[in-house]
Motif scaffolding. Structure first.
Motif, PDB file in Angstrom:
ATOM      1  N   CYS A  46       0.615  -1.222   0.114  1.00 31.88           N
ATOM      2  CA  CYS A  46       0.253   0.013  -0.158  1.00 31.88           C
ATOM      3  C   CYS A  46       1.226   1.083   0.681  1.00 31.88           C
ATOM      4  N   CYS A  49       0.325   3.227   4.221  1.00 33.09           N
ATOM      5  CA  CYS A  49       0.384   2.440   5.014  1.00 33.09           C
ATOM      6  C   CYS A  49       1.725   1.538   5.287  1.00 33.09           C
ATOM      7  N   CYS A  65      -4.748   0.059   0.453  1.00 37.35           N
ATOM      8  CA  CYS A  65      -5.184  -1.022   1.169  1.00 37.35           C
ATOM      9  C   CYS A  65      -6.374  -0.375   1.006  1.00 37.35           C
ATOM     10  N   CYS A  68      -7.020   2.227   3.791  1.00 37.22           N
ATOM     11  CA  CYS A  68      -6.446   3.140   3.557  1.00 37.22           C
ATOM     12  C   CYS A  68      -7.222   3.922   2.870  1.00 37.22           C
TER      13      CYS A  68
HETATM   14 ZN   LIG Z   1      -3.350   1.241   3.674  1.00 40.73          ZN
END
Ligand SMILES: [Zn+2]
Ligand SMILES: [Zn+2]
Length: 241
Positions: A46, A49, A65, A68
């Protein structure tokens, strides 16, 4: 040609593998076997994150992801970690954290430098280690996160702000809690001593392990409230399935 003093020093205190302790020819951290058994976090992950897995893309093609993608007001800008925290790598972290293998901070800092490339590209002003409560600091004699921050600082030429973010309440170890209870355990235990030092700064929080991210998020909240422009997190290892 190596300097003779350095050769003598290597003979007396040869570089060792940070995981199994076997003697190495060069100070490169891991012996070939341990290197092969370590899961380095590489793309795809991601873009926010840093969680490695099958990512989905948002409308602008950014790889995120699902968590997020949903989070409209993230506290953290970017999070990155170098390796997966598994039963294998755990040994290196435990030795570093509890068994005085403080010299391993140098090796871990090299991993942090590589893992943090996206963060450094976005721009960074200061490194802040996740603090320990002073009672724990006295017991352990060193804050492993501060050692990492100081070693990384030498490699990337960014200052460390140590002692500005403090943990003023002692907590039970996070390992004794899971999920939501981890957030509860850590809530309201950090504060920024001198907000003027973090105001408008792009901060990178440094720690050894990211588990659920509860501690890092709580630190980030406190730093943002104190005026930090952005907060990223950079850890040696990360727990994920
Ligand atoms: Zn993420
Ligand atoms: Zn090894």
């Amino acid at each position: 040609m190596k300097n003779p003093l350095k050769r003598l020093f290597d003979f007396l205190l040869p570089p060792r593998c940070i995981n199994c302790g076997s003697v190495l020819n060069q100070e490169n951290g891991l012996c070939p076997e341990c290197f092969n058994n370590t899961t380095f976090i590489t793309e795809p992950y991601c873009s926010k994150c840093g969680l490695p897995f099958a990512v989905v893309s948002d409308s602008r093609g950014k790889k995120l992801c699902p968590a997020c993608l949903k989070d409209k007001k993230p506290v953290l800008r970017l999070s990155r970690s170098a390796v997966k925290y598994d039963e294998f790598f755990k040994k290196s972290i435990i030795a570093f954290k509890f068994m005085d293998k403080t010299q391993n901070a140098k090796i871990f800092a090299k991993l942090l430098k590589t893992a943090g490339k996206d963060i450094f590209q976005e721009g960074v002003d200061v490194l802040i280690p996740v603090p320990l409560h002073y009672k724990r600091l006295i017991k352990r004699r060193y804050n492993q996160s501060a050692l990492l921050a100081f070693e990384l600082s030498k490699l990337i030429n960014k200052p460390v702000l140590n002692g500005c973010l403090i943990k003023f309440k002692a907590t039970k170890p996070q390992v004794s809690f899971s999920g939501r209870a981890r957030h509860q355990n850590i809530k309201g235990v950090f504060k920024v001593k001198n907000p003027s030092l973090v105001a408008n700064k792009r901060v990178v929080l440094i720690d050894d392990v990211m588990t659920t991210g509860a501690t890092l998020q709580e630190c980030a909240k406190v730093l943002r409230r104190a005026g930090a422009k952005s907060v990223d997190t950079l850890t040696v290892a990360r727990v994920y399935d």
